[in-house]
Design an enzyme around this catalytic site. Structure first.
Site, PDB file in Angstrom:
ATOM      1  N   GLU A   1      10.818   1.317   9.767  1.00 26.70           N
ATOM      2  CA  GLU A   1      11.777   2.398   9.469  1.00 26.70           C
ATOM      3  C   GLU A   1      11.054   3.701   9.781  1.00 26.70           C
ATOM      4  O   GLU A   1      10.117   4.075   9.062  1.00 26.70           O
ATOM      5  CB  GLU A   1      12.178   2.382   7.993  1.00 26.70           C
ATOM      6  CG  GLU A   1      12.871   1.127   7.532  1.00 26.70           C
ATOM      7  CD  GLU A   1      14.232   0.921   8.162  1.00 26.70           C
ATOM      8  OE1 GLU A   1      14.755   1.859   8.791  1.00 26.70           O
ATOM      9  OE2 GLU A   1      14.754  -0.196   8.039  1.00 26.70           O
TER      10      GLU A   1
ATOM     11  N   CYS B   1      13.801  10.960   6.013  1.00 28.35           N
ATOM     12  CA  CYS B   1      13.903  10.462   7.391  1.00 28.35           C
ATOM     13  C   CYS B   1      15.283  10.706   7.976  1.00 28.35           C
ATOM     14  O   CYS B   1      15.421  10.896   9.171  1.00 28.35           O
ATOM     15  CB  CYS B   1      13.499   8.997   7.466  1.00 28.35           C
ATOM     16  SG  CYS B   1      14.434   7.958   6.344  1.00 28.35           S
TER      17      CYS B   1
ATOM     18  N   LYS C   1       0.839  -1.201   0.000  1.00 24.74           N
ATOM     19  CA  LYS C   1       0.000   0.000   0.000  1.00 24.74           C
ATOM     20  C   LYS C   1       0.874   1.251   0.000  1.00 24.74           C
ATOM     21  O   LYS C   1       1.586   1.521   0.968  1.00 24.74           O
ATOM     22  CB  LYS C   1      -0.910   0.041   1.236  1.00 24.74           C
ATOM     23  CG  LYS C   1      -1.968   1.162   1.102  1.00 24.74           C
ATOM     24  CD  LYS C   1      -2.731   1.421   2.371  1.00 24.74           C
ATOM     25  CE  LYS C   1      -2.015   2.351   3.296  1.00 24.74           C
ATOM     26  NZ  LYS C   1      -1.780   3.699   2.733  1.00 24.74           N
TER      27      LYS C   1
ATOM     28  N   GLU D   1      10.822  16.014  15.055  1.00 26.59           N
ATOM     29  CA  GLU D   1      11.069  15.884  13.620  1.00 26.59           C
ATOM     30  C   GLU D   1      10.136  16.837  12.882  1.00 26.59           C
ATOM     31  O   GLU D   1       8.917  16.714  13.001  1.00 26.59           O
ATOM     32  CB  GLU D   1      10.818  14.446  13.161  1.00 26.59           C
ATOM     33  CG  GLU D   1      11.133  14.247  11.690  1.00 26.59           C
ATOM     34  CD  GLU D   1      10.955  12.799  11.249  1.00 26.59           C
ATOM     35  OE1 GLU D   1       9.968  12.162  11.655  1.00 26.59           O
ATOM     36  OE2 GLU D   1      11.804  12.322  10.475  1.00 26.59           O
TER      37      GLU D   1
HETATM   38  P1  ADP Z   1       3.440  10.704   7.492  1.00 20.93           P
HETATM   39  O1  ADP Z   1       3.235  11.224   8.888  1.00 20.93           O
HETATM   40  O2  ADP Z   1       4.806  10.889   6.981  1.00 20.93           O
HETATM   41  O3  ADP Z   1       2.342  11.035   6.530  1.00 20.93           O
HETATM   42  P2  ADP Z   1       2.455   8.151   8.235  1.00 20.93           P
HETATM   43  O4  ADP Z   1       3.265   7.373   9.198  1.00 20.93           O
HETATM   44  O5  ADP Z   1       1.185   8.771   8.705  1.00 20.93           O
HETATM   45  O6  ADP Z   1       3.447   9.166   7.598  1.00 20.93           O
HETATM   46  O7  ADP Z   1       2.095   7.283   6.959  1.00 20.93           O
HETATM   47  C1  ADP Z   1       2.981   6.406   6.324  1.00 20.93           C
HETATM   48  C2  ADP Z   1       2.173   5.269   5.766  1.00 20.93           C
HETATM   49  O8  ADP Z   1       1.470   4.635   6.821  1.00 20.93           O
HETATM   50  C3  ADP Z   1       1.096   5.658   4.752  1.00 20.93           C
HETATM   51  O9  ADP Z   1       1.041   4.662   3.734  1.00 20.93           O
HETATM   52  C4  ADP Z   1      -0.160   5.659   5.570  1.00 20.93           C
HETATM   53  O10 ADP Z   1      -1.318   5.400   4.796  1.00 20.93           O
HETATM   54  C5  ADP Z   1       0.098   4.512   6.519  1.00 20.93           C
HETATM   55  N1  ADP Z   1      -0.661   4.561   7.771  1.00 20.93           N
HETATM   56  C6  ADP Z   1      -1.075   5.652   8.453  1.00 20.93           C
HETATM   57  N2  ADP Z   1      -1.763   5.298   9.562  1.00 20.93           N
HETATM   58  C7  ADP Z   1      -1.792   3.941   9.594  1.00 20.93           C
HETATM   59  C8  ADP Z   1      -2.344   2.969  10.484  1.00 20.93           C
HETATM   60  N3  ADP Z   1      -3.031   3.329  11.578  1.00 20.93           N
HETATM   61  N4  ADP Z   1      -2.170   1.660  10.196  1.00 20.93           N
HETATM   62  C9  ADP Z   1      -1.476   1.289   9.098  1.00 20.93           C
HETATM   63  N5  ADP Z   1      -0.936   2.156   8.220  1.00 20.93           N
HETATM   64  C10 ADP Z   1      -1.083   3.467   8.454  1.00 20.93           C
END
Ligand code: ADP
Length: 504
Positions: free
Chosen positions: A276, A310, A201, A408
């Site tokens: 990561e 990152c 995804k 960050e």
């Molecule tokens: P950022 O803060 O950099 O946008 P996130 O950690 O929110 O990064 O998102 C990184 C990835 O994790 C995206 O593909 C997002 O859809 C997914 N994601 C966000 N929340 C969840 C969750 N609760 N469970 C699984 N995947 C998630």
């Protein structure tokens, strides 16, 4: 200094290939076919250079996720991929890399449109990096071996013991928006080499290159169900993937906050997890450096990809004796990294990914100022008609309690501090919950080794920053992650060890 205020940030026209990709009917890639979602919900695709909505992708439902996981489960359980000779897995992966190479320009443009990074950067960094991950891991497919082991307390000759390395199973791989194609390929490559099957995804902000990659996966000849690509939101589709009982392993790159949540959610069924996560990486500049070399290095460490990296070198520590020269040298690089529309051929940096991220970064700059920080350069956003541009920023007069120093920011903002000796700077560099990367600039080899061992980080760079090679392990200490990707350790993370003991 060049005048950054006169840059025309109007987005350039898209190519015919990009327009065709944007005009695609929203669909999910399951079992090597494009299928409609079980419901009609869509996610808007925005060009961060203009703020315009340019396409839509599916917002996958729970049923869509279940369908993709079922496809990956069936493809794993009948051995249609893991049961192939390693040579065939290797060659299929090489075909995928070759197809990517053949479409490199299109991928670079799509990434630029979707993410906002300059097309030139995507073409020089993201696409070749993606190909390297696949090609390097393709070689591992044929080099996965167990061991024959002499028993210790049972008689050798009467017993025979050995280990087998087996693929871990169905992998849910969730990637972020800062290097969409690169992260997708970094994730799928070791899993494919190991013989796993995948539900991938991409981030909801940047799905375009993962969808286009799916076309190439089918063309390369991977059996149906080996790689499934679904688009959707994290808290819905991502969450369903993480909690799904038929998923054996989660590989995630993203924020520390979501990484911790995923780790908790994966615990119920003890899924294998690699994470990561975030960072607040220090860059240490010792007094013996050539400032003309170190200052552009420190500038690139924070301003490459507009700081949305990152391992961004977001805390600069320059020795007191050269602090002012280093800040001046970093500031001189600001016009080079001034944000431009992603299809502007002159650009080295682009807008931030979204309005949300723009507000977050500007909020941090404001908080820093409120806390007493001074702006040495930048600290503002260029006036534009759409798009999320923030100027390269250096904050000085900061202290370790400020949020701009501790948290960050994920934007083009570096905080700069002075130090006097290496013990002091090592302590300051380690005063963080993160431990992803660190940069050290010195000509003194002893100082380099001493600091490299003192700083708690998964990767330490000497006289460079953010150099990533697929053969070298990458990952975080402390709250920057769990496990390692890339290199031999990267493939191990997709293997189980089975011990076989035979009585002869
Ligand atoms: P950022 O803060 O950099 O946008 P996130 O950690 O929110 O990064 O998102 C990184 C990835 O994790 C995206 O593909 C997002 O859809 C997914 N994601 C966000 N929340 C969840 C969750 N609760 N469970 C699984 N995947 C998630």
């Amino acid at each position: 200094m060049n005048d950054m205020t006169t840059i025309d940030r109007t987005q350039r026209p898209y190519s015919a290939a990009a327009q065709a990709a944007l005009a695609r009917k929203p669909a999910l890639f399951i079992n090597n076919e494009w299928v409609a979602s079980s419901h009609g919900a869509l996610i808007e695709v925005e060009d961060p250079s203009s703020g315009k909505i340019v396409s839509h992708v599916v917002d996958a439902s729970d049923r869509d996720v279940d369908r993709a996981v079922a496809a990956a489960r069936a493809a794993f359980d009948d051995g249609r991929w893991s049961g192939l000779p390693p040579m065939v897995r290797e060659r299929t992966m090489h075909r995928l890399a070759d197809l990517l190479e053949a479409h490199a320009d299109e991928f670079a443009e799509l990434e630029a449109i979707d993410n906002g990074k300059p097309k030139g950067m995507a073409g020089a960094v993201d696409v070749p990096g993606a190909m390297a991950h696949i090609r390097f891991m393709a070689g591992w497919a044929s080099k996965i071996n167990g061991e024959v082991i002499q028993p210790y307390s049972i008689p050798d000759g009467a017993f025979f013991g050995y280990t087998r390395k087996e693929p871990v199973g169905v992998c849910a791989q969730i990637v972020p928006w800062n290097f969409p194609l690169l992260m997708a390929c970094l994730k799928i490559a070791p899993a494919l080499a190991a013989g796993c099957t995948i539900v991938l995804k991409p981030a909801e902000q940047t799905s375009l290159t993962a969808l286009r990659l799916a076309d190439l996966i089918a063309e390369a000849g991977f059996p149906a169900g080996v790689v499934n690509v679904i688009t959707g939101n994290g808290h819905t589709a991502g969450d369903r993937m993480v909690k799904h009982p038929d998923v054996d392993k989660i590989a995630f790159t993203g924020s520390t906050e979501i990484g911790k949540l995923i780790n908790r959610n994966a615990t119920a069924s003890l899924k294998r997890v690699t994470l990561e996560l975030g960072g607040k990486s220090p860059v240490v500049v010792m007094p013996d450096v050539d400032v003309a070399q170190a200052a552009p290095g420190a500038a690139g460490a924070i301003w490459f990809n507009s700081g949305q990296v990152c391992v961004a070198g977001s805390r600069l520590y320059a020795h007191r004796s050269i602090f002012d020269q280093v800040i001046e040298g970093v500031a001189e690089q600001a016009p080079f990294w001034a944000p431009r529309a992603s299809l502007d051929p002159e650009g080295h940096a682009g807008p931030l990914i979204s309005k949300e991220q723009f507000d977050r970064v500007m909020g941090y700059i404001e908080a820093g100022k409120r806390d007493g920080a001074s702006v040495a350069i930048g600290g503002d956003a260029p006036a534009v008609d759409g798009g999320y541009y923030v100027n390269p920023t250096v904050l000085v007069d900061v202290n370790p309690q400020m949020s701009v120093v501790r948290e960050e920011i994920f934007g083009p903002v570096v905080v700069a501090q002075r130090f006097d000796d290496i013990d002091e700077v090592a302590k300051a560099a380690n005063d963080t919950c993160y431990g992803l990367g660190a940069g050290i600039w010195t000509k003194d080899v002893a100082t380099m080794h001493k600091l490299a061992s003192k700083i708690k980080a998964g990767t330490v760079w000497g006289n460079c920053h953010a150099v990533i090679d697929t053969a070298l392990p990458f990952g975080g200490y402390k709250e920057s992650g769990l496990g390692r990707e890339q290199g031999r350790q990267g493939i191990e993370a997709y293997l189980e060890t089975k011990t076989v003991i035979l009585q002869l």
